[in-house]
Design an enzyme around this catalytic site. Structure first.
Site, PDB file in Angstrom:
ATOM      1  N   ASP A  35       9.058 -40.309  27.692  1.00 37.17           N
ATOM      2  CA  ASP A  35       7.845 -40.823  27.060  1.00 37.17           C
ATOM      3  C   ASP A  35       6.825 -39.743  26.706  1.00 37.17           C
ATOM      4  O   ASP A  35       5.752 -40.047  26.192  1.00 37.17           O
ATOM      5  CB  ASP A  35       7.159 -41.822  28.009  1.00 37.17           C
ATOM      6  CG  ASP A  35       7.959 -43.098  28.134  1.00 37.17           C
ATOM      7  OD1 ASP A  35       8.818 -43.341  27.267  1.00 37.17           O
ATOM      8  OD2 ASP A  35       7.728 -43.838  29.103  1.00 37.17           O
ATOM      9  N   HIS A 238       9.700 -10.253  20.767  1.00 38.86           N
ATOM     10  CA  HIS A 238       9.287 -11.643  20.997  1.00 38.86           C
ATOM     11  C   HIS A 238       9.480 -12.055  22.454  1.00 38.86           C
ATOM     12  O   HIS A 238       9.950 -13.148  22.751  1.00 38.86           O
ATOM     13  CB  HIS A 238      10.044 -12.595  20.059  1.00 38.86           C
ATOM     14  CG  HIS A 238       9.662 -12.427  18.622  1.00 38.86           C
ATOM     15  ND1 HIS A 238      10.423 -12.876  17.578  1.00 38.86           N
ATOM     16  CD2 HIS A 238       8.579 -11.838  18.068  1.00 38.86           C
ATOM     17  CE1 HIS A 238       9.817 -12.576  16.430  1.00 38.86           C
ATOM     18  NE2 HIS A 238       8.700 -11.941  16.705  1.00 38.86           N
ATOM     19  N   ASP A 255       0.157  -9.896  23.393  1.00 37.62           N
ATOM     20  CA  ASP A 255      -0.001 -10.371  22.024  1.00 37.62           C
ATOM     21  C   ASP A 255      -0.337 -11.855  22.136  1.00 37.62           C
ATOM     22  O   ASP A 255       0.527 -12.666  22.462  1.00 37.62           O
ATOM     23  CB  ASP A 255       1.299 -10.150  21.239  1.00 37.62           C
ATOM     24  CG  ASP A 255       1.181 -10.547  19.765  1.00 37.62           C
ATOM     25  OD1 ASP A 255       0.214 -11.248  19.406  1.00 37.62           O
ATOM     26  OD2 ASP A 255       2.070 -10.151  18.985  1.00 37.62           O
ATOM     27  N   ASP A 266      -4.901 -13.577  16.024  1.00 37.82           N
ATOM     28  CA  ASP A 266      -3.640 -12.920  16.388  1.00 37.82           C
ATOM     29  C   ASP A 266      -3.968 -11.483  16.793  1.00 37.82           C
ATOM     30  O   ASP A 266      -4.221 -10.644  15.933  1.00 37.82           O
ATOM     31  CB  ASP A 266      -2.695 -12.974  15.175  1.00 37.82           C
ATOM     32  CG  ASP A 266      -1.323 -12.398  15.474  1.00 37.82           C
ATOM     33  OD1 ASP A 266      -1.042 -12.059  16.630  1.00 37.82           O
ATOM     34  OD2 ASP A 266      -0.522 -12.294  14.515  1.00 37.82           O
ATOM     35  N   HIS A 345       9.276  -3.165  12.654  1.00 38.10           N
ATOM     36  CA  HIS A 345       8.669  -4.316  11.966  1.00 38.10           C
ATOM     37  C   HIS A 345       7.623  -3.844  10.972  1.00 38.10           C
ATOM     38  O   HIS A 345       7.255  -2.672  10.955  1.00 38.10           O
ATOM     39  CB  HIS A 345       8.079  -5.307  12.975  1.00 38.10           C
ATOM     40  CG  HIS A 345       7.006  -4.753  13.871  1.00 38.10           C
ATOM     41  ND1 HIS A 345       5.709  -4.563  13.439  1.00 38.10           N
ATOM     42  CD2 HIS A 345       7.024  -4.367  15.172  1.00 38.10           C
ATOM     43  CE1 HIS A 345       4.981  -4.093  14.438  1.00 38.10           C
ATOM     44  NE2 HIS A 345       5.747  -3.946  15.497  1.00 38.10           N
ATOM     45  N   HIS A 349       0.782  -9.297   8.339  1.00 38.27           N
ATOM     46  CA  HIS A 349       1.107 -10.522   7.603  1.00 38.27           C
ATOM     47  C   HIS A 349      -0.190 -11.268   7.306  1.00 38.27           C
ATOM     48  O   HIS A 349      -1.222 -11.021   7.934  1.00 38.27           O
ATOM     49  CB  HIS A 349       2.048 -11.394   8.439  1.00 38.27           C
ATOM     50  CG  HIS A 349       1.577 -11.611   9.857  1.00 38.27           C
ATOM     51  ND1 HIS A 349       0.687 -12.588  10.202  1.00 38.27           N
ATOM     52  CD2 HIS A 349       1.843 -10.932  11.010  1.00 38.27           C
ATOM     53  CE1 HIS A 349       0.433 -12.523  11.506  1.00 38.27           C
ATOM     54  NE2 HIS A 349       1.114 -11.515  12.024  1.00 38.27           N
ATOM     55  N   HIS A 356       1.664 -16.836  10.872  1.00 37.76           N
ATOM     56  CA  HIS A 356       2.255 -16.127   9.715  1.00 37.76           C
ATOM     57  C   HIS A 356       1.943 -17.023   8.528  1.00 37.76           C
ATOM     58  O   HIS A 356       2.695 -17.938   8.212  1.00 37.76           O
ATOM     59  CB  HIS A 356       3.762 -15.929   9.898  1.00 37.76           C
ATOM     60  CG  HIS A 356       4.074 -14.960  10.996  1.00 37.76           C
ATOM     61  ND1 HIS A 356       5.350 -14.666  11.393  1.00 37.76           N
ATOM     62  CD2 HIS A 356       3.275 -14.196  11.777  1.00 37.76           C
ATOM     63  CE1 HIS A 356       5.322 -13.775  12.380  1.00 37.76           C
ATOM     64  NE2 HIS A 356       4.065 -13.472  12.629  1.00 37.76           N
ATOM     65  N   GLU A 382      -0.967  -4.358  12.556  1.00 35.39           N
ATOM     66  CA  GLU A 382      -0.344  -4.311  13.870  1.00 35.39           C
ATOM     67  C   GLU A 382       0.782  -3.286  13.992  1.00 35.39           C
ATOM     68  O   GLU A 382       1.924  -3.644  14.245  1.00 35.39           O
ATOM     69  CB  GLU A 382       0.165  -5.699  14.252  1.00 35.39           C
ATOM     70  CG  GLU A 382       0.999  -6.414  13.191  1.00 35.39           C
ATOM     71  CD  GLU A 382       1.465  -7.789  13.666  1.00 35.39           C
ATOM     72  OE1 GLU A 382       2.107  -7.857  14.717  1.00 35.39           O
ATOM     73  OE2 GLU A 382       1.174  -8.784  12.977  1.00 35.39           O
ATOM     74  N   TYR A 386       7.911   1.652  20.008  1.00 37.63           N
ATOM     75  CA  TYR A 386       8.649   1.011  21.103  1.00 37.63           C
ATOM     76  C   TYR A 386       9.763   1.936  21.568  1.00 37.63           C
ATOM     77  O   TYR A 386      10.732   2.152  20.832  1.00 37.63           O
ATOM     78  CB  TYR A 386       9.222  -0.329  20.623  1.00 37.63           C
ATOM     79  CG  TYR A 386       8.176  -1.189  19.949  1.00 37.63           C
ATOM     80  CD1 TYR A 386       7.322  -1.993  20.707  1.00 37.63           C
ATOM     81  CD2 TYR A 386       8.001  -1.154  18.564  1.00 37.63           C
ATOM     82  CE1 TYR A 386       6.338  -2.761  20.094  1.00 37.63           C
ATOM     83  CE2 TYR A 386       7.018  -1.911  17.940  1.00 37.63           C
ATOM     84  CZ  TYR A 386       6.184  -2.711  18.718  1.00 37.63           C
ATOM     85  OH  TYR A 386       5.210  -3.464  18.111  1.00 37.63           O
ATOM     86  N   ARG A 403       1.654  -1.719  20.973  1.00 36.04           N
ATOM     87  CA  ARG A 403       1.260  -2.302  19.688  1.00 36.04           C
ATOM     88  C   ARG A 403      -0.232  -2.571  19.770  1.00 36.04           C
ATOM     89  O   ARG A 403      -0.749  -2.932  20.842  1.00 36.04           O
ATOM     90  CB  ARG A 403       2.028  -3.591  19.385  1.00 36.04           C
ATOM     91  CG  ARG A 403       1.618  -4.247  18.072  1.00 36.04           C
ATOM     92  CD  ARG A 403       2.590  -5.312  17.537  1.00 36.04           C
ATOM     93  NE  ARG A 403       2.680  -6.498  18.376  1.00 36.04           N
ATOM     94  CZ  ARG A 403       3.680  -6.786  19.167  1.00 36.04           C
ATOM     95  NH1 ARG A 403       4.713  -5.953  19.280  1.00 36.04           N
ATOM     96  NH2 ARG A 403       3.686  -7.894  19.895  1.00 36.04           N
ATOM     97  N   GLU A 405      -3.082  -4.721  17.514  1.00 35.78           N
ATOM     98  CA  GLU A 405      -3.162  -5.672  16.398  1.00 35.78           C
ATOM     99  C   GLU A 405      -4.566  -6.252  16.273  1.00 35.78           C
ATOM    100  O   GLU A 405      -5.130  -6.754  17.253  1.00 35.78           O
ATOM    101  CB  GLU A 405      -2.163  -6.815  16.623  1.00 35.78           C
ATOM    102  CG  GLU A 405      -2.247  -7.920  15.571  1.00 35.78           C
ATOM    103  CD  GLU A 405      -1.147  -8.969  15.707  1.00 35.78           C
ATOM    104  OE1 GLU A 405      -0.643  -9.184  16.825  1.00 35.78           O
ATOM    105  OE2 GLU A 405      -0.808  -9.576  14.677  1.00 35.78           O
TER     106      GLU A 405
HETATM  107  N1  GLY Z   1       1.998 -12.890  17.224  1.00 37.55           N
HETATM  108  C1  GLY Z   1       2.860 -12.878  16.136  1.00 37.55           C
HETATM  109  C2  GLY Z   1       2.676 -11.681  15.344  1.00 37.55           C
HETATM  110  O1  GLY Z   1       2.024 -10.764  15.763  1.00 37.55           O
HETATM  111  O2  GLY Z   1       3.090 -11.616  14.222  1.00 37.55           O
HETATM  112 MN    MN Z   2       0.530 -10.925  17.254  1.00 30.37          MN
HETATM  113 MN    MN Z   3       0.748 -10.707  13.987  1.00 26.17          MN
END
Ligand code: GLY
Ligand code: MN
Ligand code: MN
Length: 435
Positions: A35, A238, A255, A266, A345, A349, A356, A382, A386, A403, A405
């Site tokens: 439920d 991730h 993050d 973000d 990466h 974005h 995103h 960002e 690594y 990182r 960001e």
């Molecule tokens: N937290 C997702 C990104 O940094 O794109």
């Molecule tokens: Mn992020």
């Molecule tokens: Mn991001």
């Protein structure tokens, strides 16, 4: 409820679709187990055009000389309201959210054929939800079956997302205000996590500090699953398990961003668990920070979306050369993509209702056809490095993942970084200094 920003967007859509009809459903509720439902999250397009929070709701915009905006939603229901809480009901909802009409959601299927008949085009997010594709096809077939009475089905089916994505790419004043507030809350959450951090704590304890600050300050919650990654977990892009202990001599990468009235922040920060950067940690951190500063300096109206990624890449490639991981020139490293084992990466974005966010990154296929930045666009910056164990790195760099960001608004003459969590080595060490 100030419905003006949302009504203005509907007016804009009505203007663009001519005598067409647009159909915008919100997201369904989803069962988690038995439920219990997942926390409800409306559809972003529906929210953008209504600000209406209830599930089981659909916007129908009817263009042409007698333009109408109809909100189909749940009816009042004493029994359900005792269990689940307040429902506006169609009439009150239409009034409060600025629609010309409110109708019970239960009547939509029956009314759909007459609503779309004799309009040139039908605008919908085709392929997004098979149940809706079937409903639309059924309505079109009903109109076609009735052609002898003079009804005409729309000859043109258009993807509404093309129009809405373009609108959503440039934020209006109402959106920018919400995004700034979401960014302030998320920044405070990061500062709180830094302040609370102690060697031997678990990653999930820092996650709890973020959640506490987000909710305390009125955010809806996390905008996406938060990453709290100690040591080499930071090299898993991730990582969301957040269940390991934090070693005193390691870094921790967080993050995390909150959602406020549908809008995401973000932010990523990386800091030493014990409050003081080691020499190696600091060296890597300063490279990533310089890359971020170079990227931010490349953001201005008219610049290509790719330019800030390229600016970050040059600094990171030079840093990798200085660390002895790459040889040759920056241009050579970029050409051959030799940096990829340690930076895999892109540098950011679009950001908005979706973390995103929607919006084209390219306008065509040629190299110079990346979207040009314009005032009102919001994006993340960002860069990272690594050094996961085994990725061809010397021992002293093993397990360092960094990182940084931030969220950036393109302004008339450059850009504004509107996130403000502690960021320089000095700022971070200051917040982490415990009395
Ligand atoms: N937290 C997702 C990104 O940094 O794109
Ligand atoms: Mn992020
Ligand atoms: Mn991001």
């Amino acid at each position: 409820m100030n419905h003006q920003p949302y009504s203005r967007r509907r007016e804009f859509v009505l203007d663009r679709i001519g005598d067409g009809v647009a159909i915008i459903p919100t997201a369904p509720e989803r069962l988690r187990n038995r439920d219990a439902h997942y926390p409800y999250r409306f559809d972003s397009y529906f929210w953008y055009l209504s600000g209406f929070p209830e599930p089981e709701a659909v916007i129908v915009l009817i263009g042409g000389k007698e333009a109408r905006s109809i909100l189909f939603c749940r009816e009042k229901n004493d029994e359900r309201e005792i269990w689940d809480g307040f429902r506006y009901g169609p009439a009150t909802a239409a009034e409060a959210f600025g629609f010309s009409e409110g109708q019970p959601i239960g009547t939509l299927e029956e009314k759909l054929p007459e609503l779309i008949a004799n309009h040139g085009s039908l605008w919908h997010s085709l392929g997004h939800d098979p149940a809706w594709d079937r409903r639309i096809a059924a309505a079109l077939n009903t109109v076609r079956a009735d052609s002898r009475s003079g009804a005409r089905a729309p000859g043109e089916i258009r993807d509404l997302r093309a129009l809405l994505d373009e609108m959503r790419l440039t934020k209006d004043a109402h959106e920018i205000d919400l995004m700034r507030r979401a960014a302030d809350i998320a920044s405070a959450g990061h500062a709180r996590a830094m302040h609370a951090c102690r060697p031997g704590m678990a990653e999930h304890e820092l996650e709890a500090e973020l959640a506490y600050e987000f909710r305390r300050r009125g955010a809806d919650g996390h905008a996406y699953p938060p990453i709290v990654a100690g040591g080499s977990n930071a090299c898993i892009l991730h990582y969301v398990a957040n269940n390991r202990l934090l070693a005193g001599n390691s870094l921790v990468l967080i993050d995390a961003g909150c959602e406020l009235s549908g809008y995401a922040s973000d932010i990523t920060r990386t800091f030493p668990v014990n409050g003081r950067f080691s020499a190696e940690q600091r060296t890597v951190y300063e490279i990533v920070l310089s890359a971020q500063q170079a990227a931010i300096a490349a953001i201005a109206p008219g610049a290509s979306f790719l330019a800030y990624h390229e600016a970050a890449l040059r600094v990171l490639a030079q840093g990798l050369i200085d660390l002895g991981l790459l040889s040759g020139t920056v241009d050579g490293a970029i050409e051959s993509e030799a940096y990829k084992p340690w930076y895999m990466h892109r540098t950011g974005h679009w950001l908005g209702l979706d973390v995103h966010d929607v919006g084209d990154y390219r306008r065509g296929h040629a190299d110079d056809e990346w979207t040009r930045l314009a005032a009102g666009m919001t994006l993340t910056v960002e860069p990272g490095l690594y050094f996961r164990p085994g990725a061809n790195v010397p021992d002293h760099l093993h397990g360092i993942g960094v990182r940084i960001e931030d969220d950036v608004l393109v302004s008339d003459d450059g850009c504004t970084v509107y996130t403000n969590a502690p960021k320089t080595v000095a700022e971070i060490e200051e917040v982490m200094r415990h009395a």
